[in-house]
Enzyme design. Structure first.
Site, short mmCIF file in Angstrom:
data_model
loop_
_atom_site.label_atom_id
_atom_site.label_comp_id
_atom_site.label_asym_id
_atom_site.label_seq_id
_atom_site.Cartn_x
_atom_site.Cartn_y
_atom_site.Cartn_z
N GLU A 80 11.97 16.43 13.50
CA GLU A 80 12.19 16.13 12.15
C GLU A 80 11.45 17.09 11.24
O GLU A 80 10.15 17.03 11.14
CB GLU A 80 11.54 14.53 11.81
CG GLU A 80 12.33 14.25 10.48
CD GLU A 80 11.96 12.73 10.04
OE1 GLU A 80 10.69 12.45 10.64
OE2 GLU A 80 12.66 11.87 9.85
N CYS A 87 15.00 10.07 5.83
CA CYS A 87 15.01 10.12 7.36
C CYS A 87 16.53 10.15 7.51
O CYS A 87 17.09 10.27 8.53
CB CYS A 87 14.38 8.77 7.68
SG CYS A 87 15.18 7.52 6.33
N GLU A 104 10.34 1.56 10.07
CA GLU A 104 11.40 2.54 9.76
C GLU A 104 10.85 3.80 9.80
O GLU A 104 10.09 4.14 9.15
CB GLU A 104 11.90 1.91 8.33
CG GLU A 104 12.40 0.81 8.09
CD GLU A 104 13.86 0.60 8.72
OE1 GLU A 104 14.50 1.60 9.31
OE2 GLU A 104 14.40 -0.56 8.68
N LYS A 108 0.87 -1.08 -0.06
CA LYS A 108 0.02 0.10 0.11
C LYS A 108 1.07 1.27 0.05
O LYS A 108 1.22 1.72 1.16
CB LYS A 108 -0.93 0.02 1.15
CG LYS A 108 -1.94 1.05 1.04
CD LYS A 108 -2.44 1.95 2.18
CE LYS A 108 -1.25 2.94 2.75
NZ LYS A 108 -1.29 3.95 1.93
P1 NAD Z 1 3.32 8.86 7.09
O1 NAD Z 1 3.52 8.17 8.51
O2 NAD Z 1 2.38 9.98 7.05
O3 NAD Z 1 2.49 7.80 6.08
C1 NAD Z 1 3.33 6.58 5.73
C2 NAD Z 1 2.38 5.65 5.29
O4 NAD Z 1 1.60 5.32 6.16
C3 NAD Z 1 1.63 6.28 4.17
O5 NAD Z 1 1.16 5.03 3.05
C4 NAD Z 1 0.04 6.43 4.70
O6 NAD Z 1 -0.90 6.41 4.05
C5 NAD Z 1 0.06 5.50 5.71
N1 NAD Z 1 -0.56 5.80 7.03
C6 NAD Z 1 -0.77 6.94 7.45
N2 NAD Z 1 -1.59 6.74 8.65
C7 NAD Z 1 -1.86 5.38 8.74
C8 NAD Z 1 -2.54 4.47 9.42
N3 NAD Z 1 -3.36 5.27 10.69
N4 NAD Z 1 -2.73 3.30 9.36
C9 NAD Z 1 -2.24 2.64 8.55
N5 NAD Z 1 -1.49 3.43 7.39
C10 NAD Z 1 -1.23 4.65 7.59
O7 NAD Z 1 4.71 9.31 6.59
P2 NAD Z 1 5.23 9.69 5.37
O8 NAD Z 1 4.73 11.45 5.79
O9 NAD Z 1 4.57 9.25 4.24
O10 NAD Z 1 6.64 9.58 5.26
C11 NAD Z 1 7.58 10.57 5.89
C12 NAD Z 1 8.24 9.66 7.13
O11 NAD Z 1 8.91 8.53 6.82
C13 NAD Z 1 9.30 10.80 7.80
O12 NAD Z 1 9.12 10.55 9.11
C14 NAD Z 1 10.50 9.94 7.37
O13 NAD Z 1 11.43 9.86 8.46
C15 NAD Z 1 10.11 8.42 7.42
N6 NAD Z 1 11.05 7.71 6.65
C16 NAD Z 1 11.80 6.77 7.18
C17 NAD Z 1 12.72 5.92 6.40
C18 NAD Z 1 13.35 4.74 7.09
O14 NAD Z 1 13.70 4.17 6.60
N7 NAD Z 1 13.57 5.05 8.62
C19 NAD Z 1 12.64 6.10 5.07
C20 NAD Z 1 11.77 6.82 4.47
C21 NAD Z 1 10.90 7.60 5.23
#
Ligand code: NAD
Length: 508
Positions: free
Chosen positions: A402, A301, A267, A191
């Site tokens: 962040e 990240c 992650e 997803k």
């Molecule tokens: P996000 O948490 O808003 O969303 C990520 C995903 O989760 C999306 O697909 C979203 O639709 C889904 N989602 C949101 N709420 C949900 C819920 N309640 N239940 C199930 N799914 C849900 O994150 P983002 O804004 O898309 O991404 C940015 C974040 O990701 C930053 O904090 C970044 O640091 C982190 N990130 C971490 C890594 C790593 O490897 N550690 C890599 C890339 C990004």
């Protein structure tokens, strides 16, 4: 249109016009959403839609989970490792063949400069190949025991995996999850984020072309809390969630998924310290520190967003940061000359600008950037200047939270102990970097830093074979490396009596 009537792009079609992706990939077929619909994917460099894409609702997730379960209990579950490996290799070859188009799709969807997407996406086939090579190498061990008993362990796949990915690096996140999940023998419902659904649908096309059995990989873009994401998390038919995204979302997922006691890999975010000791090769260190502050327009990240600089070289480093910020070419992501594209969404732009305001209010010294870019040619896009704050204290919010924008915070320090204390004074623990010519200091400092990855005299060196993941609030488990298989496997111990004798507990 493809033979089965889906509006998924055929490889010969160009990706530089308005695209329509009206179906989901479930059970090996392109299907219209049952209770989802169509969403517009916005090109962040213009603020205008560049594609429509299907998204799934609860019924679509139900269908995808059922298809993944059937594949797991059917042909995929019974397929020998070397045959799974051959399929993954075929997919990896197709991925390599189409990497240039995939990179363009990724850049249109999330605004990342194409010169960066190309390098990133252009290497993913190596990762798929590497994990393919692990498909048939998951042996267990024998356990020395008494005479008459033979015991051994087997590593068995967990089952159906829900993979939830973010918008900043959709194809990389998919790669880091699909590689080990498929190598372990699991099946997957992927997803992608609602902001960037397109590249994952392109990925589905390649799984179809590679000839994967129906249901092994299903792709259902959708919303998070109120949609497909939450339904995947709470679904009793899903054995594991692997999630990349924000910590706040992970906490919600953990609560919502707890009723089903499924497994989780997280992650999450980072606020990486990038330590520049005075004895470093400063020119090289500055290449890394500036490059990793503004890559992906700050939306990664792993970036070194807290630059810790030894006081004797602090003024020089600050001056050089500001000089280099002015040289960054911000522009359309598809323009070959562009170093840095826009933020991926209006929301992310607003967030970055509000943190820049906060930095000013907190008393940090703005020495470069700090504004939205709205000049001719970039109007309507979510562009922001590469930004540098000097004289940042580690307790300021711009140093603790962040931002996910191209904002570097320069923090002075005196000596090794203070560098380590500042580096570790954060709730995160994903990555860290340090620059020094002193080999002893390199080892001493690296060993004291509480982070999942520490780079010495380099930065953001990522490989499929190097474990990646966070300490503390940056996550659970690892992606990449042999360690990445563990979260997708369970251990079964089999104990066999070679005599078949069992005493009667009630004989006397
Ligand atoms: P996000 O948490 O808003 O969303 C990520 C995903 O989760 C999306 O697909 C979203 O639709 C889904 N989602 C949101 N709420 C949900 C819920 N309640 N239940 C199930 N799914 C849900 O994150 P983002 O804004 O898309 O991404 C940015 C974040 O990701 C930053 O904090 C970044 O640091 C982190 N990130 C971490 C890594 C790593 O490897 N550690 C890599 C890339 C990004």
């Amino acid at each position: 249109m493809t033979a089965n009537g889906s509006f998924v792009r055929q490889s010969a079609e160009p990706v530089d016009r308005f695209m329509r992706y009206e179906k989901l990939f479930i059970g090996g077929e392109w299907v219209v959403p049952e209770d989802g619909g169509l969403l517009e994917s916005i090109d962040p460099s213009t603020g205008q839609p560049w594609a429509v894409a299907a998204y799934g609702g609860k019924k679509d997730i139900d269908r995808a989970v059922a298809a993944a379960r059937a594949a797991f209990e059917g042909s995929w579950g019974r397929m020998p490792g070397h045959e799974r490996a051959a399929l993954m290799r075929r997919f990896a070859d197709l991925y390599q063949k189409h990497a240039a188009e995939l990179a363009v799709v990724e850049s249109r969807d999330n605004g990342r400069a194409l010169r960066e997407s190309r390098v990133d996406v252009g290497g993913h086939h190596n990762s798929y190949h590497w994990f393919a090579s692990l498909c048939d190498k998951q042996g267990g061990r024998t356990i020395p025991l008494d005479d008459g008993v033979h015991a051994f362990t087997s590593r068995v796949p967990l089952g159906v995996v829900g993979a939830i990915t973010p918008w900043n690096v959709p194809l990389m996140a998919a790669c880091w999850k699909l590689g080990p999940a498929l190598a372990a023998g699991c099946t997957v419902v992927l997803k992608p984020a609602e902001l960037t659904p397109v590249s994952s649908l392109e990925l589905a096309r390649l799984f179809e072309e590679a000839g994967f059995p129906a249901g092994v990989v299903n792709v259902v873009p959708g919303y998070g809390r109120d949609g497909a994401g939450d339904h995947l998390v709470t679904h009793p038919g899903v054995d594991k969630i692997t999630f990349t995204g924000e910590g706040a979302t992970a906490r919600e997922i953990l609560k919502r998924g707890s009723d089903t006691l499924k497994r989780f890999t997280f992650e999450l975010g980072g606020k990486a310290p990038h330590i520049l000791f005075a004895d470093a090769d400063l020119d090289q260190a500055l290449n890394a520190a500036t490059g990793s502050a503004w890559a992906l327009c700050g939306q990664s990240c792993a970036l070194g967003s807290r630059v810790l600089v030894e006081r004797s070289v602090y003024a020089k480093v600050a001056e050089e940061f500001a000089r280099r910020a002015a040289k960054v070419r911000v522009g359309s992501p598809l323009d070959e000359a562009t170093h840095m594209g826009p933020q991926a969404s209006q929301q992310q732009l607003d967030k970055t600008l509000s943190y820049i305001g906060l930095g000013r209010d907190e008393g940090a010294r703005l020495i470069a950037g700090g504004s939205r870019i709205d000049r001719d040619g970039l109007k309507g896009g979510y562009f922001v200047e590469p930004t540098v704050f000097a004289d940042v204290a580690n307790d300021m919010r711009i140093a603790r939270e962040e931002i996910f924008g191209p904002v570097a915070a320069l923090i002075p320090f005196d000596g090794e102990d203070e560098a380590v204390a500042l580096a570790n004074d954060t709730s995160y623990g994903l990555t860290a970097g340090l620059w020094t010519r002193d080999i002893g200091r390199a080892h001493r400092t690296a060993a004291r830093i509480r982070a999942g990855v520490v780079w010495v005299n380099t930065y953001r060196y990522l490989r499929w074979s190097i474990p990646y993941g966070g300490f503390k609030a940056s996550g659970w488990e690892r992606e990449n490396g042999i360690e990445a298989l563990d979260p997708y496997l369970d251990t079964r111990a089999t104990v066999i009596s070679t005599t078949g004798q069992f005493p009667d507990a009630y004989a006397q």
